[in-house]
Design a protein around this motif. Structure first.
Motif, PDB file in Angstrom:
ATOM      1  N   GLY A   8      -8.999   4.419   7.708  1.00  0.00           N
ATOM      2  CA  GLY A   8     -10.112   4.250   8.640  1.00  0.00           C
ATOM      3  C   GLY A   8     -10.366   2.806   9.026  1.00  0.00           C
ATOM      4  N   ILE A   9      -9.904   1.857   8.216  1.00  0.00           N
ATOM      5  CA  ILE A   9     -10.029   0.443   8.567  1.00  0.00           C
ATOM      6  C   ILE A   9      -8.652  -0.163   8.833  1.00  0.00           C
ATOM      7  CG2 ILE A   9     -12.238   0.051   7.461  1.00  0.00           C
ATOM      8  CD1 ILE A   9     -10.760  -1.139   5.067  1.00  0.00           C
ATOM      9  N   GLY A  10      -7.682   0.705   9.139  1.00  0.00           N
ATOM     10  CA  GLY A  10      -6.373   0.240   9.566  1.00  0.00           C
ATOM     11  C   GLY A  10      -5.397  -0.074   8.459  1.00  0.00           C
ATOM     12  N   ILE A  11      -5.749   0.191   7.193  1.00  0.00           N
ATOM     13  CA  ILE A  11      -4.833  -0.056   6.080  1.00  0.00           C
ATOM     14  C   ILE A  11      -4.071   1.241   5.820  1.00  0.00           C
ATOM     15  CG2 ILE A  11      -4.606  -0.762   3.675  1.00  0.00           C
ATOM     16  CD1 ILE A  11      -7.281  -2.194   3.936  1.00  0.00           C
ATOM     17  N   GLU A  12      -2.765   1.212   6.069  1.00  0.00           N
ATOM     18  CA  GLU A  12      -1.972   2.432   6.012  1.00  0.00           C
ATOM     19  C   GLU A  12      -0.801   2.281   5.048  1.00  0.00           C
ATOM     20  OE1 GLU A  12      -1.107   2.589  10.178  1.00  0.00           O
ATOM     21  OE2 GLU A  12      -2.747   4.002  10.566  1.00  0.00           O
ATOM     22  N   ASP A  13      -0.139   3.394   4.822  1.00  0.00           N
ATOM     23  CA  ASP A  13       1.001   3.432   3.920  1.00  0.00           C
ATOM     24  C   ASP A  13       2.057   2.401   4.339  1.00  0.00           C
ATOM     25  OD1 ASP A  13       3.851   5.174   3.271  1.00  0.00           O
ATOM     26  OD2 ASP A  13       2.379   4.953   1.684  1.00  0.00           O
TER      27      ASP A  13
ATOM     28  N   ASN B 152     -20.010   3.054  -6.617  1.00  0.00           N
ATOM     29  CA  ASN B 152     -19.220   3.973  -5.802  1.00  0.00           C
ATOM     30  C   ASN B 152     -18.015   3.238  -5.220  1.00  0.00           C
ATOM     31  OD1 ASN B 152     -20.817   6.627  -5.551  1.00  0.00           O
ATOM     32  ND2 ASN B 152     -22.373   5.065  -5.139  1.00  0.00           N
ATOM     33  N   LEU B 153     -16.840   3.762  -5.464  1.00  0.00           N
ATOM     34  CA  LEU B 153     -15.615   3.253  -4.857  1.00  0.00           C
ATOM     35  C   LEU B 153     -15.271   4.205  -3.720  1.00  0.00           C
ATOM     36  CD1 LEU B 153     -13.710   2.299  -8.114  1.00  0.00           C
ATOM     37  CD2 LEU B 153     -14.938   0.783  -6.554  1.00  0.00           C
ATOM     38  N   VAL B 154     -15.490   3.748  -2.499  1.00  0.00           N
ATOM     39  CA  VAL B 154     -15.526   4.625  -1.335  1.00  0.00           C
ATOM     40  C   VAL B 154     -14.255   4.480  -0.493  1.00  0.00           C
ATOM     41  CG1 VAL B 154     -16.846   5.263   0.715  1.00  0.00           C
ATOM     42  CG2 VAL B 154     -18.038   4.365  -1.310  1.00  0.00           C
ATOM     43  N   PRO B 155     -13.579   5.600  -0.205  1.00  0.00           N
ATOM     44  CA  PRO B 155     -12.407   5.544   0.678  1.00  0.00           C
ATOM     45  C   PRO B 155     -12.820   5.437   2.134  1.00  0.00           C
ATOM     46  CG  PRO B 155     -12.852   7.808   0.080  1.00  0.00           C
ATOM     47  CD  PRO B 155     -13.849   6.971  -0.669  1.00  0.00           C
ATOM     48  N   GLU B 156     -11.869   5.094   2.994  1.00  0.00           N
ATOM     49  CA  GLU B 156     -12.098   5.071   4.443  1.00  0.00           C
ATOM     50  C   GLU B 156     -11.251   6.164   5.088  1.00  0.00           C
ATOM     51  OE1 GLU B 156     -14.108   3.404   6.319  1.00  0.00           O
ATOM     52  OE2 GLU B 156     -14.958   1.936   4.926  1.00  0.00           O
ATOM     53  N   ASN B 157     -11.344   7.352   4.492  1.00  0.00           N
ATOM     54  CA  ASN B 157     -10.629   8.521   4.992  1.00  0.00           C
ATOM     55  C   ASN B 157     -11.352   9.739   4.438  1.00  0.00           C
ATOM     56  OD1 ASN B 157      -8.860  10.714   5.411  1.00  0.00           O
ATOM     57  ND2 ASN B 157      -7.049   9.415   5.282  1.00  0.00           N
TER      58      ASN B 157
ATOM     59  N   VAL C  44       0.824  -1.213   0.000  1.00  0.00           N
ATOM     60  CA  VAL C  44       0.000   0.000   0.000  1.00  0.00           C
ATOM     61  C   VAL C  44       0.855   1.259   0.000  1.00  0.00           C
ATOM     62  CG1 VAL C  44      -1.687   1.342   1.338  1.00  0.00           C
ATOM     63  CG2 VAL C  44      -1.919  -1.140   1.155  1.00  0.00           C
ATOM     64  N   LYS C  45       0.442   2.223  -0.811  1.00  0.00           N
ATOM     65  CA  LYS C  45       1.001   3.580  -0.765  1.00  0.00           C
ATOM     66  C   LYS C  45      -0.157   4.548  -0.597  1.00  0.00           C
ATOM     67  CE  LYS C  45       4.336   4.925  -3.389  1.00  0.00           C
ATOM     68  NZ  LYS C  45       5.122   5.314  -4.589  1.00  0.00           N
ATOM     69  N   GLY C  46      -0.130   5.324   0.458  1.00  0.00           N
ATOM     70  CA  GLY C  46      -1.206   6.287   0.679  1.00  0.00           C
ATOM     71  C   GLY C  46      -2.028   5.932   1.908  1.00  0.00           C
ATOM     72  N   ASP C  47      -3.008   6.782   2.201  1.00  0.00           N
ATOM     73  CA  ASP C  47      -3.762   6.624   3.448  1.00  0.00           C
ATOM     74  C   ASP C  47      -5.266   6.700   3.264  1.00  0.00           C
ATOM     75  OD1 ASP C  47      -4.028   9.300   2.829  1.00  0.00           O
ATOM     76  OD2 ASP C  47      -3.358  10.047   4.774  1.00  0.00           O
ATOM     77  N   SER C  48      -5.775   6.460   2.058  1.00  0.00           N
ATOM     78  CA  SER C  48      -7.209   6.622   1.851  1.00  0.00           C
ATOM     79  C   SER C  48      -8.031   5.533   2.525  1.00  0.00           C
ATOM     80  CB  SER C  48      -7.545   6.651   0.347  1.00  0.00           C
ATOM     81  OG  SER C  48      -7.473   5.363  -0.214  1.00  0.00           O
ATOM     82  N   MET C  49      -7.374   4.427   2.973  1.00  0.00           N
ATOM     83  CA  MET C  49      -8.107   3.361   3.665  1.00  0.00           C
ATOM     84  C   MET C  49      -7.691   3.271   5.133  1.00  0.00           C
ATOM     85  SD  MET C  49     -10.122   2.370   1.331  1.00  0.00           S
ATOM     86  CE  MET C  49     -10.825   0.822   1.879  1.00  0.00           C
TER      87      MET C  49
END
Length: 219
Positions: free
Chosen positions: A136-141, A185-190, A129-134
């Motif tokens: 909110g569910i603990g998936i981080e850069d 809809n492709l929804v981010p968790e951020n 993963v690169k980035g922080d759009s998810m």
């Protein structure tokens, strides 16, 4: 200070590391105290590793492996690489997920990462993963996400890897739709990021999310 909450994948890794360490100490006739003294790690840190309370860091794994004169892979199977692909629990890392602006769709295998749940359905590949759009569910850069190949989401709201409009850039998002509407809809968790709206014929699903762990920060 409260202990960190670990994902199920991380808990499985902790269990595997503890099992391996206990077996090596028994084989070599060493105690926890001797391991702590030999590695210059505190007895409480060693105890936490052996009792599955803390996930060992890369530096600790290296110190322990050096002192015990074993390979890192004998302690932590995530250190196995593409030279060990005979192991059925090794999953190929095929590229990077840009979880903010898209997926860097590099389909060349970079390496292999261990999947610690042999009795469950195995992922087909893993992405970094690169980035922080998810977040909110603990998936981080820097996290590793496990992906099962699929041409569509199994259910409304599932996290997927999607390509849009035939581009090679994709995204890791939660896929949602509403009855009576053709729009996906492709929804981010951020909340910093906006949802992506598209029609079904504009989206190609590469796979569905099966779990993740923090390779860079926790191991």
């Amino acid at each position: 200070m409260a202990r960190k909450k670990y994902t199920e994948v991380e808990k499985e890794l902790m269990k595997g590391i503890a099992f391996n360490l206990r077996a090596i100490l028994k084989r070599k006739g060493l105690t926890q105290k001797e391991l702590a003294e030999g590695t210059e790690l505190s007895t409480s840190v060693i105890s936490d590793y052996l009792n599955e309370k803390t996930l060992a860091t890369p530096g600790s794994i290296q110190k322990i492996a050096d002192y015990l004169k074993v390979s890192k892979a004998e302690i932590d199977p995530t250190f196995q690489s593409k030279n060990n692909i005979y192991n059925s629990n090794l999953i190929p890392i095929v590229g990077n997920v840009c979880a903010g602006d898209g997926l860097l769709a590099e389909q060349n295998i970079e390496d292999y990462v261990y999947y610690p749940m042999p009795n469950k359905i195995q992922p087909d590949f893993a992405l970094r993963v690169k980035g922080d759009s998810m977040s909110g569910i603990g998936i981080e850069d820097g996290d590793i996400v496990y992906i099962k190949k699929s041409s569509w989401a199994d259910f409304n709201g599932q996290v997927v890897v999607a390509l849009i409009n035939g581009d090679e850039e994709g995204t890791l998002k939660r896929m949602k739709w509403s009855e009576g509407s053709p729009v996906i809809n492709l929804v981010p968790e951020n909340e910093k990021y906006k949802s992506i709206k598209a029609l079904p014929n504009e989206i190609t699903i590469c796979g569905v999310y099966m779990g993740h762990f923090k390779l860079n920060n926790s191991l």
